[in-house]
Design an enzyme around this catalytic site. Sequence first.
Site: not given
Ligand SMILES: Cc1cc2nc3c(=O)[nH]c(=O)nc-3n(C[C@H](O)[C@H](O)[C@H](O)COP(=O)(O)OP(=O)(O)OC[C@H]3O[C@@H](n4cnc5c(N)ncnc54)[C@H](O)[C@@H]3O)c2cc1C
Length: 278
Positions: A9, A102, A209, A259
Amino acid sequence: MRGVGNLYSLEFFPPRSDDGTAKLRAARAQLAQLKPAFCSVTFGAGGSTREGTLATVLEIIGEGMPAAPHLSCIGGTRESLREVLAHYRAHGIRHLVALRGDLPSGMADAGEFRYASDLVSFIRVETGDWFHIEVACYPEYHPQARSPEEDLDHFERKVRAGADSAITQYFYNRDAYWSFIDACAARGLTIPIVPGVMPILSASRLARFSDACGAEIPRWIRRRLESFGDDTPSVRAFGLDVVTEMCAKLLDEGAPGLHFYTLNTAGLTSTIWQRLGI
Ligand SMILES: Cc1cc2nc3c(=O)[nH]c(=O)nc-3n(C[C@H](O)[C@H](O)[C@H](O)COP(=O)(O)OP(=O)(O)OC[C@H]3O[C@@H](n4cnc5c(N)ncnc54)[C@H](O)[C@@H]3O)c2cc1C
């Protein structure tokens, strides 16, 4: 086709100007020939690119490629996310990348969702099995994670909440990926986990980055990149060799696909893809 899967992808971001839109269309025209399984489009946390994400996704679908919008929940409300989901459903979109995101600088209110697992649960409650949900994961661990074990706990929570597959943060160290896969398997997490691949466009941009997202550039790669200085063709030629070889090995070792973070350009991604023969 190499490897055991076919999850190949491409990722784009919504362009911010007419010039960017034209460049992205040209890049997509070239990349369409690769016949990706789907193209994903990022979403600015806090909803800043909401319209741009949908517009880009609809263009991609109009060009005949499957598309998956990213959706981040930080700064969002249940109502605003419900609206976005309804919009996507109305357009027949069935594939999402669900993220926390973020919080943009200057935005103080984290909204009603704290973590991506909350968003995955919400999507399942609201829309059942309508969407194929991808989530993010971090073979070198998320920069805010207190410990690898806790980060794995949180990844597991997203999977148990209903994620169908995952895409990793980029990495240049295959051992990190396989160690993560083993740790997931030990927890019974068997969804496809597709390596995210970052082609090397510019050494300084990559360093910036990587510092921000916690991806490690191995010393030998960093030193070689530094040695090329401003010689961009050499940076790209070296980057192509390193990234293609890593991808080839990942596929030979059984990764389910790749990806590509295209950065809205076609050249490097299509060269790597063609060299791999996928
Ligand atoms: C493939 C990919 C695509 C992305 N696309 C985008 C995008 O389109 N837009 C954007 O803004 N960002 C994007 N990001 C970046 C991403 O949003 C950031 O890395 C963000 O900091 C974490 O998102 P996450 O969904 O992994 O968060 P989560 O899975 O919620 O994790 C974030 C942090 O919180 C911790 N955590 C999770 N659940 C809990 C809990 N219940 N209690 C305590 N701590 C917890 C985790 O250990 C981690 O440290 C992308 C990243 C990747 C790898």
